[in-house]
Design a protein around this motif. Structure first.
Motif, short mmCIF file in Angstrom:
data_model
loop_
_atom_site.label_atom_id
_atom_site.label_comp_id
_atom_site.label_asym_id
_atom_site.label_seq_id
_atom_site.Cartn_x
_atom_site.Cartn_y
_atom_site.Cartn_z
N ARG A 19 -38.20 -20.04 -30.75
CA ARG A 19 -37.05 -20.62 -31.70
C ARG A 19 -36.76 -19.64 -32.56
N LEU A 20 -35.67 -19.01 -32.58
CA LEU A 20 -35.33 -17.80 -33.52
C LEU A 20 -34.40 -18.34 -34.81
N GLY A 21 -34.71 -18.49 -35.84
CA GLY A 21 -34.02 -19.07 -36.77
C GLY A 21 -33.09 -18.15 -37.52
N GLU A 22 -32.34 -18.37 -38.58
CA GLU A 22 -31.23 -17.42 -39.27
C GLU A 22 -30.88 -18.42 -40.55
N ILE A 23 -30.13 -17.40 -41.47
CA ILE A 23 -29.75 -18.10 -42.60
C ILE A 23 -28.31 -17.85 -42.64
N ILE A 24 -27.49 -18.83 -42.86
CA ILE A 24 -26.24 -18.37 -43.25
C ILE A 24 -25.65 -18.92 -44.55
N LEU A 25 -25.17 -18.02 -45.31
CA LEU A 25 -24.70 -18.50 -46.64
C LEU A 25 -23.33 -18.54 -46.59
N VAL A 26 -22.81 -19.94 -46.96
CA VAL A 26 -21.41 -20.27 -46.82
C VAL A 26 -21.00 -20.59 -48.16
N GLY A 27 -19.77 -20.24 -48.56
CA GLY A 27 -19.12 -20.47 -49.93
C GLY A 27 -18.04 -21.74 -49.50
N ASP B 281 -37.92 -19.34 -51.09
CA ASP B 281 -39.04 -19.51 -50.13
C ASP B 281 -38.70 -20.40 -49.29
N MET B 282 -38.12 -21.64 -49.58
CA MET B 282 -37.68 -22.88 -48.79
C MET B 282 -36.54 -22.15 -47.55
N LEU B 283 -35.75 -21.41 -47.98
CA LEU B 283 -34.89 -20.63 -46.84
C LEU B 283 -35.58 -20.03 -45.98
N VAL B 284 -36.45 -19.10 -46.47
CA VAL B 284 -37.26 -18.35 -45.46
C VAL B 284 -38.17 -19.18 -44.62
N THR B 285 -38.64 -20.09 -45.04
CA THR B 285 -39.66 -21.02 -44.50
C THR B 285 -39.25 -21.79 -43.23
N LEU B 286 -37.97 -22.12 -43.51
CA LEU B 286 -37.24 -23.00 -42.69
C LEU B 286 -36.62 -21.96 -41.45
N ALA B 287 -36.22 -21.02 -41.92
CA ALA B 287 -35.81 -19.86 -40.67
C ALA B 287 -36.84 -19.58 -39.95
N PRO C 54 -20.29 -17.35 -52.71
CA PRO C 54 -21.80 -17.14 -52.99
C PRO C 54 -22.08 -15.98 -53.51
N PHE C 55 -21.01 -15.04 -53.60
CA PHE C 55 -21.30 -13.52 -54.23
C PHE C 55 -20.61 -13.54 -55.63
N ILE C 56 -19.95 -14.40 -56.21
CA ILE C 56 -19.38 -14.64 -57.36
C ILE C 56 -20.22 -15.59 -58.24
N PHE C 57 -21.21 -15.20 -58.95
CA PHE C 57 -22.10 -15.75 -59.80
C PHE C 57 -22.98 -17.20 -59.16
N GLY C 58 -23.13 -16.67 -57.98
CA GLY C 58 -23.77 -17.65 -56.92
C GLY C 58 -25.16 -17.44 -56.51
N ARG C 59 -25.65 -16.02 -57.09
CA ARG C 59 -27.09 -15.87 -56.75
C ARG C 59 -27.13 -15.47 -55.25
N GLY C 60 -26.25 -15.47 -54.28
CA GLY C 60 -26.22 -15.33 -52.82
C GLY C 60 -26.86 -13.94 -52.85
N GLY C 61 -26.63 -13.07 -53.42
CA GLY C 61 -27.53 -11.57 -53.19
C GLY C 61 -28.88 -11.85 -53.51
N GLU C 62 -29.30 -12.70 -54.03
CA GLU C 62 -30.93 -12.84 -54.22
C GLU C 62 -31.43 -13.63 -53.29
N GLU C 63 -30.81 -14.62 -52.63
CA GLU C 63 -31.14 -15.29 -51.50
C GLU C 63 -31.34 -14.40 -50.32
N LEU C 64 -30.27 -13.72 -49.96
CA LEU C 64 -30.15 -12.79 -49.08
C LEU C 64 -31.20 -11.53 -48.85
N THR C 65 -31.48 -11.30 -50.23
CA THR C 65 -32.53 -10.03 -50.34
C THR C 65 -33.99 -10.60 -49.75
N ALA C 66 -34.12 -11.94 -50.24
CA ALA C 66 -35.42 -12.61 -49.51
C ALA C 66 -35.38 -12.91 -48.11
N ALA C 67 -34.23 -12.95 -47.62
CA ALA C 67 -34.27 -13.22 -46.27
C ALA C 67 -34.45 -11.61 -45.50
#
Length: 463
Positions: free
Chosen positions: A213-221, A283-289, A303-316
Motif C-alpha cells: 500500500r503506497l500512501g500519499e498526502i494531498i494538500l487541498v485548499g 506527524d499524523m500526516l506522515v504516519t497515516l500516509a 494552503p500556501f497563504i498563511f496556511g502552513r502548507g509549506g511546513e506540512e509538505l516539508t515533513a512529507a
C-alpha cells in the motif's frame, strides 16, 4: 430499453451527410473526431464546411440527393430544412437496412447521437432516448465534473500493462485487486500530474507485491467558505480520500463533499486554545500516509497563504512521502469579491499586500512604512486581536486615519457580515464583527457601496 447503446468504429468508414448548414457541421465535427470519412451532399455549404471541403478533410459529393448515393456507406445523417427530403432519405436508408438519423426528428431516427463525455479511450455516452436532451446535457455536465482528465492516460497505460499483469497474476481476483489499488492510489495521482515514469515504477512495485500500500498526502485548499468556490480538482481528490484532516474553517458543506466512508479528523486550532500542535499534525500526516492511506489535508482558503502548507509538505519530503498540492481561493480574494471590493483598481490601488495579524503586534519587525503606503490595498488576515496595534502603527507611519476600511466576517458564507468605516475606527469595527474576520484597508473599500452584490450591502460604522 428503447435503444441498445452501441459504440461504432467509424475509422475510415464512409458516412453520408445530407445538408450543409451549421447543424450538419456540428454532426460532421463529431464524425471527424471518430475518424469517419465524411461525404456531404448539399446545394451549398456554410463557411466552416466550405473550408473543410477545400482542405479535402471532407468530400463534397454532390449538390442534389438521390438514393444511389446510399450505396457503400456506413451511416446516413439528414440535416436539411426540407421535411419531405429528410423523410425520403430516412425511408431510402431503411429500405437498404442502413442506420439513419434525421436531426431533431426522433420518429425518423434508427439511431440517435448521445451526449458524450470524451476521455479517450474511455467514452461515456448518455441518452434520454430523444425525450429530454436538455436534462441529458445537465447530467453530462455533472458527470464531467467528477471525472478527471487523466482517465484516458491511465487507460492507455493499463492497456500496455495488461499482458504483464496477466502473466504475474493467474487469478482473476488478484488482477482485479491489482488494478483497484492502482486506479485508486498513488499511480492515479502520479498520472494526474504527468509523472508517467514514476507512475510506471509504482506499477512495478505493485507487481512485485500485490499487497503493498503506497500512501500519499494531498494538500487541498477548500476556499474561503462557499462550497461553490472549491476547485474541481479539489472535489475530485476529496472523493478519493481514505482520510481527511480538516481545519475549523472548513464548512460542513465542503467537508460533506469528501468520500462517504473516509475517516474525518479535525485538527483545527483556535486562538489561545491550540488543541493540537503543528508538529503533531505533521506527524499524523506522515504516519497515516506510511500506512498506505491517501490523506487529504483540507485547509481553509489556500494552503500556501498563511496556511502552513509549506511546513506540512516539508515533513512529507523529509519522510519520503509522495505529495501533491491543489490550490484554493484564498480568503482575501474570495471575501473581498463577495463584498464587492476589488483589491486593485487603476483609479485607487495598483498593488495589494497580504499580511497576517499574528505578526502585527508591537514586538515584531514588520516594515510598517511599506504597509502604510497610499495607493495600495492592505489585507490583514486574523487581525481582530491586534486591531488597535494595527491602527496605531499605520497612522504613526503616515496612513490617513480616515482611510476607508472594511471588516469582513465569515466571508462568502451565508452569514457573511461586512462593516465599513475608517482606519481610526478599526478597533471598534473588529469588536462588532465575529471571527474569522478579514481587514481590507484602502480606497478600494469605497467601491463596496456600488459593487456589493452578495446578500445586502454592509453596514457603515458611524460615530
Amino acid at each position: 430499453m428503447n435503444y441498445l447503446p452501441l459504440f461504432a468504429d467509424l475509422r475510415k468508414k464512409p458516412v453520408l451527410v445530407v445538408g450543409g448548414g451549421h447543424v450538419a457541421a456540428r454532426k460532421i465535427q463529431l464524425l471527424m473526431q471518430a475518424g469517419a470519412r465524411v461525404q456531404i451532399v448539399s446545394g451549398c455549404l456554410c463557411k466552416q464546411l466550405e473550408t473543410m471541403a477545400e482542405q479535402k478533410t471532407i468530400e463534397w459529393l454532390a449538390k442534389n440527393y438521390h438514393a444511389k448515393q446510399l450505396e457503400k456507406v456506413f451511416l446516413v445523417i439528414a440535416a436539411t430544412n426540407n421535411a419531405q427530403l429528410n423523410s425520403q432519405i430516412y425511408q431510402d436508408a431503411t429500405n437498404r437496412y442502413l442506420l439513419a438519423n434525421v436531426v431533431d426528428n426522433k420518429p425518423f431516427c434508427s439511431f440517435i447521437f448521445p451526449s458524450i463525455i470524451d476521455r479517450t479511450p474511455i467514452i461515456i455516452a448518455i441518452s434520454s432516448s430523444g425525450t429530454a436532451p436538455v436534462l441529458v446535457r445537465l447530467l453530462r455536465e455533472k458527470i464531467e465534473a467528477l471525472l478527471p482528465s487523466h482517465l484516458g492516460k491511465m487507460a492507455n497505460i493499463a492497456y500496455k500493462w495488461r499482458k504483464k499483469v496477466q502473466e504475474r497474476f493467474s487469478n482473476v481476483s488478484n488482477r482485479r485487486h491489482f488494478w483497484d489499488t492502482a486506479f485508486n492510489g498513488l499511480f492515479s495521482s502520479q498520472v494526474a500530474v504527468g509523472n508517467i515514469n514514476e507512475a510506471q515504477r509504482t506499477l512495478d512495485r505493485q507487481l512485485s507485491d500485490i499487497n503493498i500500500r503506497l500512501g500519499e498526502i494531498i494538500l487541498v485548499g477548500a476556499g474561503p467558505g462557499d462550497s461553490g468556490l472549491l476547485t474541481l480538482r479539489g472535489l475530485q481528490v476529496m472523493q478519493l480520500a481514505d482520510v481527511v484532516l480538516y481545519d475549523y474553517l472548513v464548512s460542513d458543506e465542503i467537508l460533506n463533499l469528501s468520500r462517504r466512508d473516509a475517516d474525518r479528523i479535525c485538527v483545527g486550532k483556535h486562538a489561545h486554545t491550540h488543541s493540537i500542535t503543528q508538529t503533531e499534525i505533521n506527524d499524523m500526516l506522515v504516519t497515516l500516509a506510511k500506512k498506505g492511506k491517501r490523506v487529504v489535508r483540507l485547509k481553509g482558503g489556500d494552503p500556501f497563504i498563511f496556511g502552513r502548507g509549506g511546513e506540512e509538505l516539508t515533513a512529507a519530503v523529509e519522510a519520503g512521502i509522495p505529495f501533491q498540492v491543489v490550490p484554493g481561493v484564498t480568503a482575501a480574494i474570495g471575501a473581498a469579491a463577495y463584498a464587492g471590493i476589488p483589491l486593485t483598481h487603476r483609479d485607487y490601488a495598483h498593488s495589494v499586500l497580504l499580511v497576517t495579524g499574528h505578526h502585527c503586534s508591537k514586538d515584531t519587525n514588520l516594515d510598517w512604512a511599506v504597509l502604510a503606503r497610499i495607493n495600495q490595498t492592505l489585507v490583514i488576515y486574523m487581525g481582530s486581536v491586534a486591531a488597535a496595534d494595527i491602527t496605531h502603527q499605520l497612522t504613526q507611519h503616515g496612513r490617513d486615519p480616515n482611510t476607508p476600511v472594511a471588516v469582513i466576517s465569515r466571508g462568502t458564507c451565508k452569514d457573511q457580515k461586512v462593516l465599513v468605516g475608517t482606519l481610526k475606527h478599526l478597533p471598534e469595527l473588529a469588536l462588532h464583527t465575529p471571527p474569522p474576520a478579514l481587514f481590507v484597508i484602502g480606497a478600494v473599500v469605497n467601491l463596496h457601496d456600488h459593487l456589493a452584490w452578495y446578500q445586502i450591502r454592509g453596514k457603515r460604522y458611524e460615530q
